[in-house]
Design a protein around this motif. Structure first.
Motif, PDB file in Angstrom:
ATOM      1  N   ARG A 151      11.583  14.743 -13.348  1.00 47.21           N
ATOM      2  CA  ARG A 151      10.441  14.152 -12.014  1.00 47.21           C
ATOM      3  C   ARG A 151      10.391  12.437 -12.008  1.00 47.21           C
ATOM      4  N   LEU A 152      10.308  12.404 -10.733  1.00 44.61           N
ATOM      5  CA  LEU A 152      10.591  11.017 -10.065  1.00 44.61           C
ATOM      6  C   LEU A 152       9.206  10.867  -9.140  1.00 44.61           C
ATOM      7  N   MET A 153       8.636  10.256  -9.207  1.00 39.35           N
ATOM      8  CA  MET A 153       6.876  10.000  -9.041  1.00 39.35           C
ATOM      9  C   MET A 153       7.517   7.861  -7.900  1.00 39.35           C
ATOM     10  N   VAL A 154       8.107   8.619  -6.719  1.00 45.99           N
ATOM     11  CA  VAL A 154       8.562   7.288  -5.701  1.00 45.99           C
ATOM     12  C   VAL A 154       6.520   6.534  -5.193  1.00 45.99           C
ATOM     13  N   GLU A 155       6.403   5.278  -5.894  1.00 44.86           N
ATOM     14  CA  GLU A 155       4.979   4.605  -5.043  1.00 44.86           C
ATOM     15  C   GLU A 155       5.370   4.223  -4.118  1.00 44.86           C
ATOM     16  N   GLY A 156       6.648   3.563  -3.338  1.00 44.29           N
ATOM     17  CA  GLY A 156       6.442   2.532  -2.044  1.00 44.29           C
ATOM     18  C   GLY A 156       7.162   1.037  -2.767  1.00 44.29           C
ATOM     19  N   GLY A 157       7.062   0.482  -1.568  1.00 43.70           N
ATOM     20  CA  GLY A 157       6.538   0.380   0.043  1.00 43.70           C
ATOM     21  C   GLY A 157       7.422   0.722   0.807  1.00 43.70           C
ATOM     22  N   THR A 158       7.685   0.083   2.167  1.00 49.55           N
ATOM     23  CA  THR A 158       7.415   1.143   3.275  1.00 49.55           C
ATOM     24  C   THR A 158       9.189   1.296   3.019  1.00 49.55           C
ATOM     25  N   ARG A 159       9.329   0.414   2.238  1.00 48.68           N
ATOM     26  CA  ARG A 159      11.174   0.569   3.156  1.00 48.68           C
ATOM     27  C   ARG A 159      11.545   1.793   1.887  1.00 48.68           C
ATOM     28  N   ILE A 160      11.160   1.539   1.519  1.00 46.78           N
ATOM     29  CA  ILE A 160      11.810   2.355   0.043  1.00 46.78           C
ATOM     30  C   ILE A 160      11.138   4.118   0.803  1.00 46.78           C
ATOM     31  N   HIS A 161       9.891   4.274   0.616  1.00 51.93           N
ATOM     32  CA  HIS A 161       9.182   5.336   1.657  1.00 51.93           C
ATOM     33  C   HIS A 161      10.335   6.361   2.780  1.00 51.93           C
ATOM     34  N   THR A 162      10.105   4.696   3.792  1.00 50.30           N
ATOM     35  CA  THR A 162      11.129   5.505   4.869  1.00 50.30           C
ATOM     36  C   THR A 162      12.482   5.602   4.145  1.00 50.30           C
TER      37      THR A 162
END
Length: 232
Positions: A151-162
């Motif tokens: 289970r991986l939680m991704v907290e950003g930012g803009t480039r990563i979420h995109t």
């Protein structure tokens, strides 16, 4: 080998910003929502943040509640803290950032050029994994699967979420909407323009809605979609 379940977590203003353009970080969440995020972190095997956000916000990225950390150890047999991950194409990382000096193990994914620039700056602070000439998020998830990350939680930012959403690699999206209007064109937004799969004719499934103080939490399942191309 199974890739981890990927959960994106973000707090946004009503007009879609994740911060303002000032030098201090804009507080979008309230205390109750920060506590919710702490619980999601505690339930994760790893937490990922982009290098740009790491440089801008200088977070520790911890599970703050000691009872939750103890529960990770006692009930699940996990380390006290989730694995902390950052991603950098350039290798421009400062070893003095708080990220490296708090919590448990740290992992950096980078490119061949980024690894050359990093050199041994993070020796004793983090493991450095090279993905190749470019950042390939699919390869990153494959590697995390081999490491036993479920289970991986991704907290950003803009480039990563995109990047995760454009590559159709996000299984769940937690969007906490704060009753704030930023309205500054120079401020960072949740997402950049991108070739999102099926957009704008693809609707994500809304899995849940919750009220947390003055925050509206929306939980979406990006892969559980409906095609709306049919005639009306």
């Amino acid at each position: 080998m199974t890739r981890p379940y990927v959960l994106l977590s973000v707090a946004v203003s009503v007009d879609g910003y994740i911060d303002d353009a000032g030098p201090e970080r804009l507080r979008l969440s309230d205390d109750a929502d920060f506590d919710r995020v702490d619980q999601v972190r505690a339930e994760s095997d790893a937490i990922l943040i982009g290098a740009e956000t790491l440089r801008r916000d200088n977070p520790r990225l911890l599970v703050n509640d000691p009872d939750r950390r103890a529960e990770r150890i006692a009930a699940a047999g996990k380390p006290e803290y989730p694995l902390k991950i950052t991603v950098t194409a350039s290798g421009d990382l400062d070893p003095e950032l708080k990220f490296w000096h708090h919590g448990g193990d740290k992992l950096v994914y980078t490119t061949e050029a980024g690894a050359t620039r990093l050199g041994d700056r993070l020796r004793g602070l983090a493991e450095v994994a090279v993905l190749g000439a470019d950042i390939d998020l699919g390869a990153l998830l494959d590697d995390l699967g081999r490491r036993g990350i479920a289970r991986l939680m991704v907290e950003g930012g803009t480039r990563i979420h995109t990047a995760f959403l454009a590559a159709d690699l996000a299984d769940e999206l937690h969007m906490a909407i704060a009753p704030i209007l930023v309205g500054d064109q120079a401020a960072p937004r949740f997402l950049n323009p991108a070739a999102y799969p099926g957009a704008p004719r693809r609707r994500m499934q809304l899995a849940d809605i919750a009220r947390i103080g003055d925050i509206a939490l929306l939980i979406y399942l990006p892969k559980a979609t409906t095609d709306i191309t049919q005639d009306r």
